[in-house]
Write a protein that holds these residues in place. Sequence first.
Motif, mmCIF file in Angstrom:
data_model
loop_
_atom_site.group_PDB
_atom_site.id
_atom_site.type_symbol
_atom_site.label_atom_id
_atom_site.label_comp_id
_atom_site.label_asym_id
_atom_site.label_seq_id
_atom_site.Cartn_x
_atom_site.Cartn_y
_atom_site.Cartn_z
ATOM 1 N N LYS A 12 0.860 -1.190 0.000
ATOM 2 C CA LYS A 12 0.000 0.000 0.000
ATOM 3 C C LYS A 12 0.893 1.235 0.000
ATOM 4 O O LYS A 12 1.885 1.300 0.735
ATOM 5 C CB LYS A 12 -0.917 -0.006 1.225
ATOM 6 C CG LYS A 12 -2.032 1.024 1.193
ATOM 7 C CD LYS A 12 -3.000 0.799 2.347
ATOM 8 C CE LYS A 12 -3.765 -0.501 2.187
ATOM 9 N NZ LYS A 12 -4.776 -0.684 3.267
ATOM 10 N N VAL A 13 0.539 2.226 -0.814
ATOM 11 C CA VAL A 13 1.387 3.402 -0.963
ATOM 12 C C VAL A 13 0.512 4.635 -1.190
ATOM 13 O O VAL A 13 -0.523 4.570 -1.849
ATOM 14 C CB VAL A 13 2.374 3.206 -2.140
ATOM 15 C CG1 VAL A 13 1.638 3.013 -3.468
ATOM 16 C CG2 VAL A 13 3.359 4.345 -2.232
ATOM 17 N N ALA A 14 0.918 5.747 -0.602
ATOM 18 C CA ALA A 14 0.230 7.017 -0.817
ATOM 19 C C ALA A 14 0.942 7.803 -1.919
ATOM 20 O O ALA A 14 2.176 7.849 -1.969
ATOM 21 C CB ALA A 14 0.190 7.835 0.463
ATOM 22 N N GLU A 59 0.772 -2.550 -10.967
ATOM 23 C CA GLU A 59 1.095 -3.831 -11.581
ATOM 24 C C GLU A 59 2.013 -4.661 -10.684
ATOM 25 O O GLU A 59 2.033 -5.890 -10.770
ATOM 26 C CB GLU A 59 1.731 -3.612 -12.953
ATOM 27 C CG GLU A 59 0.740 -3.108 -13.989
ATOM 28 C CD GLU A 59 1.385 -2.753 -15.319
ATOM 29 O OE1 GLU A 59 2.635 -2.787 -15.401
ATOM 30 O OE2 GLU A 59 0.648 -2.438 -16.271
ATOM 31 N N ALA A 60 2.759 -3.977 -9.810
ATOM 32 C CA ALA A 60 3.623 -4.676 -8.848
ATOM 33 C C ALA A 60 2.844 -5.157 -7.629
ATOM 34 O O ALA A 60 3.415 -5.813 -6.756
ATOM 35 C CB ALA A 60 4.755 -3.766 -8.408
ATOM 36 N N GLY A 61 1.565 -4.809 -7.546
ATOM 37 C CA GLY A 61 0.729 -5.289 -6.452
ATOM 38 C C GLY A 61 0.442 -4.280 -5.361
ATOM 39 O O GLY A 61 -0.138 -4.633 -4.325
ATOM 40 N N ALA A 62 0.824 -3.025 -5.566
ATOM 41 C CA ALA A 62 0.609 -2.000 -4.539
ATOM 42 C C ALA A 62 -0.744 -1.311 -4.743
ATOM 43 O O ALA A 62 -1.043 -0.848 -5.842
ATOM 44 C CB ALA A 62 1.729 -0.964 -4.583
ATOM 45 N N ALA A 63 -1.517 -1.237 -3.682
ATOM 46 C CA ALA A 63 -2.751 -0.454 -3.705
ATOM 47 C C ALA A 63 -2.399 1.010 -3.448
ATOM 48 O O ALA A 63 -1.598 1.314 -2.562
ATOM 49 C CB ALA A 63 -3.720 -0.955 -2.645
ATOM 50 N N LEU A 237 10.287 -2.554 -4.853
ATOM 51 C CA LEU A 237 8.897 -2.991 -4.955
ATOM 52 C C LEU A 237 8.681 -4.298 -4.212
ATOM 53 O O LEU A 237 7.582 -4.582 -3.730
ATOM 54 C CB LEU A 237 8.511 -3.145 -6.429
ATOM 55 C CG LEU A 237 8.687 -1.884 -7.294
ATOM 56 C CD1 LEU A 237 8.376 -2.194 -8.750
ATOM 57 C CD2 LEU A 237 7.804 -0.752 -6.778
ATOM 58 N N THR A 238 9.724 -5.087 -4.154
ATOM 59 C CA THR A 238 9.833 -6.318 -3.390
ATOM 60 C C THR A 238 11.329 -6.591 -3.358
ATOM 61 O O THR A 238 12.078 -5.928 -4.078
ATOM 62 C CB THR A 238 9.023 -7.466 -4.053
ATOM 63 O OG1 THR A 238 8.825 -8.538 -3.142
ATOM 64 C CG2 THR A 238 9.678 -7.971 -5.316
#
Length: 288
Positions: A12-14, A59-63, A237-238
């Motif tokens: 999750k990222v702002a 696309e990397a999975g972050a909301a 990103l991971t």
Amino acid sequence: MPFMNEYAALKKVALRHPDEAFVSKAKIEAEWRSLNYPEAPDFKRACREFDDFARILEEAGAAIEWLPATDGLTLDSLYVRDATLVSPKGLIGCAMGKAARAQEPNVNIQALSIAGHPLAGSITKGRIEGGDLVWFSQTHLAVADGYRTNPQAVEALGELLGPSVEIEVVPLVHYKGEADVFHLMSILSPLDSNLAAVFSPLMPVPFRRKLLERGVELVEVPEEEFDPGMACNVLALTPRVCLMLEGNPETKRRLEAKGCEVITYRGDEISRKGAGGPTCLTRPLERG
């Protein structure tokens, strides 16, 4: 408890879109000189670049949690990492080292609180910015002592975090002076538990030595790509999958040689002109 490091999978990222930070061509024209941008960003191109940047994160999975616009925010509000800190106890509002950015912490904290994120408090003395903090574990935090973060604020941060967190203070060099955007994360980007991109010519010797003693392998960013390429500003990103500004081929090659997958983005308007790379553009809220 949140996962406190800079390289676990970004969940999750702002972000704040240029529509909300740059707002219009007229606002850009009114502010870019006083904020020390080398030239004015192109509004439409900035929006396109940021759309692509956000798509990579998704696309990397972050909301993504989008931060709002409000009166009093400047172009610099695009660089959302600096205004808030993450901690095991919740989010912490910063005390900005750049006076023009003073309203950002309250705006961002309020929006994230409404979205359901717990708050631990705010720093109300001294100055501190998010780019000057690097979490290595739940109990180990490196914090700069420089022009954007000073000892008074570090002391206040320690009071908020409590004795369970060891704060390692990292003195920064003068470099280009007080007006420059120079943070701890300008010279260090963790990419795994044992790997980091660094620019050693500006690293304090004791801090660099401790990284090596802890088994962290250092990928050296070449001088010709450090500035203005911001090649040391790399967002994990991971573990060992990272995002960096395009146009830094040697740094990319060196990271790939260490087993990293390197994704690049075009950032002529959103990064180079405001001196803010991918770590600056993002406030990671949850990793794991």
